[in-house]
Structure formats: structure tokens, C-alpha cells
Motif scaffolding. Structure first.
Motif, short mmCIF file in Angstrom:
data_model
loop_
_atom_site.label_atom_id
_atom_site.label_comp_id
_atom_site.label_asym_id
_atom_site.label_seq_id
_atom_site.Cartn_x
_atom_site.Cartn_y
_atom_site.Cartn_z
N ASP A 38 23.36 29.86 122.10
CA ASP A 38 21.93 29.69 121.84
C ASP A 38 21.63 28.31 121.25
OD1 ASP A 38 21.26 32.25 122.78
OD2 ASP A 38 21.73 33.12 120.83
N ILE A 39 22.52 27.84 120.39
CA ILE A 39 22.35 26.51 119.80
C ILE A 39 22.46 25.44 120.88
CG2 ILE A 39 23.39 24.79 118.26
CD1 ILE A 39 24.05 27.14 116.38
N LEU A 40 23.41 25.60 121.80
CA LEU A 40 23.55 24.63 122.90
C LEU A 40 22.29 24.62 123.78
CD1 LEU A 40 27.24 25.15 124.05
CD2 LEU A 40 26.30 23.27 122.69
N ILE A 41 21.76 25.80 124.06
CA ILE A 41 20.51 25.88 124.83
C ILE A 41 19.38 25.22 124.05
CG2 ILE A 41 18.77 27.45 125.77
CD1 ILE A 41 21.10 29.40 126.36
N SER A 42 19.33 25.44 122.75
CA SER A 42 18.27 24.87 121.91
C SER A 42 18.31 23.35 121.88
CB SER A 42 18.38 25.41 120.49
OG SER A 42 18.11 26.77 120.45
N LEU A 43 19.49 22.77 122.04
CA LEU A 43 19.57 21.31 122.06
C LEU A 43 18.70 20.73 123.17
CD1 LEU A 43 23.37 20.69 121.45
CD2 LEU A 43 21.50 20.32 119.84
N VAL A 44 18.56 21.47 124.26
CA VAL A 44 17.74 21.02 125.39
C VAL A 44 16.30 21.50 125.25
CG1 VAL A 44 17.46 21.16 127.90
CG2 VAL A 44 19.74 20.99 126.91
N THR A 45 16.10 22.75 124.83
CA THR A 45 14.76 23.35 124.86
C THR A 45 13.93 23.13 123.59
OG1 THR A 45 15.61 25.47 124.09
CG2 THR A 45 15.49 25.13 126.48
N THR A 46 14.55 22.70 122.52
CA THR A 46 13.80 22.50 121.28
C THR A 46 12.70 21.45 121.44
OG1 THR A 46 15.64 23.19 119.92
CG2 THR A 46 14.00 21.84 118.84
N TRP A 47 12.94 20.50 122.31
CA TRP A 47 11.94 19.45 122.53
C TRP A 47 10.64 20.01 123.07
CZ3 TRP A 47 13.35 15.43 119.97
CH2 TRP A 47 14.70 15.17 119.78
N VAL A 48 10.70 21.18 123.73
CA VAL A 48 9.49 21.84 124.21
C VAL A 48 9.22 23.10 123.39
CG1 VAL A 48 9.53 20.91 126.55
CG2 VAL A 48 10.80 22.98 126.06
N THR A 49 9.78 23.18 122.23
CA THR A 49 9.60 24.21 121.19
C THR A 49 10.06 25.60 121.60
OG1 THR A 49 7.32 24.91 121.69
CG2 THR A 49 7.59 22.93 120.33
N ILE A 50 10.97 25.72 122.56
CA ILE A 50 11.47 27.03 122.98
C ILE A 50 12.84 27.27 122.35
CG2 ILE A 50 12.20 28.44 124.93
CD1 ILE A 50 10.11 26.96 126.59
N VAL A 51 12.99 28.45 121.73
CA VAL A 51 14.23 28.79 121.01
C VAL A 51 14.72 30.17 121.49
CG1 VAL A 51 15.24 29.20 118.74
CG2 VAL A 51 13.42 27.53 119.00
N PRO A 52 16.00 30.30 121.87
CA PRO A 52 16.53 31.60 122.27
C PRO A 52 17.33 32.31 121.19
CG PRO A 52 18.00 29.91 123.04
CD PRO A 52 16.88 29.21 122.29
N PHE A 53 17.37 33.62 121.23
CA PHE A 53 18.22 34.46 120.39
C PHE A 53 18.85 35.50 121.30
CE2 PHE A 53 14.97 32.86 117.60
CZ PHE A 53 15.66 32.52 116.46
N THR A 54 20.02 35.98 120.96
CA THR A 54 20.71 36.99 121.76
C THR A 54 20.64 38.32 121.04
OG1 THR A 54 22.20 35.32 122.65
CG2 THR A 54 22.88 37.61 122.87
N VAL A 55 20.21 39.37 121.76
CA VAL A 55 20.16 40.72 121.21
C VAL A 55 21.21 41.55 121.95
CG1 VAL A 55 18.73 42.78 120.91
CG2 VAL A 55 17.69 40.51 120.75
N THR A 56 22.13 42.14 121.18
CA THR A 56 23.20 42.96 121.75
C THR A 56 23.14 44.36 121.17
OG1 THR A 56 24.61 40.99 121.92
CG2 THR A 56 25.71 43.13 122.06
N VAL A 57 23.16 45.36 122.04
CA VAL A 57 23.18 46.75 121.61
C VAL A 57 24.54 47.32 121.97
CG1 VAL A 57 22.22 49.05 121.98
CG2 VAL A 57 20.71 47.08 121.85
N THR A 58 25.25 47.84 120.97
CA THR A 58 26.54 48.50 121.18
C THR A 58 26.35 49.99 120.94
OG1 THR A 58 27.62 46.53 120.29
CG2 THR A 58 28.96 48.50 120.50
N LYS A 59 26.69 50.78 121.95
CA LYS A 59 26.48 52.24 121.87
C LYS A 59 27.70 52.93 121.31
CE LYS A 59 24.07 51.69 126.13
NZ LYS A 59 23.98 52.04 127.51
#
Length: 101
Positions: free
Chosen positions: A80-101
Motif C-alpha cells: 500500500d505504501i508503494l502504491i501511495s508513492l504514486v497515487t498520493t500526488w492525486v490524494t488517493i490512498v489504499p488500505f488492505t482489508v483481510t478477513v480470516t475465517k
């Protein structure tokens, strides 16, 4: 001109030293007794304006597929940090949601 070059070099050096210090973080929530197996499902949640407005909806209950005991982990991972290096300039930030059953 040498002063401007030295200043730019100093700024680049500071950024190169500080960038690896940006941290990952994880929030974990247990529902019921928590995860009972290793079955996982992950989705990426996208936000605009540095996390103020969600662009999509990730429903952890839907990801749990009817399970009553599961663990939800929301993280800002290295990817997510690597993606943010590119997308932060357009103010978009990702997070990962994981569900373990």
C-alpha cells in the motif's frame, strides 16, 4: 547556483533517509471467537483526500460469508505504501482489508 544545487541535494538526501521510516500499521478486530481456520479473503479499500472520502466499500461481513467467528485486519502494508508513492500526488490512498475465517 552552487547553493541551490547543495540545497536540492540536501533535500533529496533527507527524503531518501526519511522515506524508509514511514511505517506500516495494522488494526485487528475479532468477531465472536476470532478466526477458526486459515481461510482468508482480502480486498483493497481506496480513499481520496488522504483518507477522508472512501471511493469504494469493503464489507467485512460479506467477506466472512456468513461466518460468526472471524478476524478482520485492516492494514496499511508495504505494498500500500508503494502504491501511495504514486497515487498520493492525486490524494488517493489504499488500505488492505483481510478477513480470516
Amino acid at each position: 547556483m552552487k547553493h541551490v544545487t547543495a540545497l536540492a541535494l540536501s533535500l533529496a538526501l533527507c527524503l531518501a533517509l526519511v522515506a524508509p521510516l514511514s511505517s506500516c500499521y495494522t488494526m485487528t478486530h475479532q468477531v465472536g471467537a476470532g478466526a477458526q481456520s486459515d481461510s482468508e479473503e482480502s480486498e483493497r479499500q481506496w480513499y481520496i483526500l488522504w483518507g477522508l472520502i472512501p471511493l469504494n466499500t469493503v464489507d467485512s461481513q460479506e467477506m466472512a460469508d456468513g461466518a460468526t467467528d472471524y478476524t478482520v485486519e485492516t492494514e496499511h502494508s508495504f505494498v500500500d505504501i508503494l502504491i501511495s508513492l504514486v497515487t498520493t500526488w492525486v490524494t488517493i490512498v489504499p488500505f488492505t482489508v483481510t478477513v480470516t475465517k
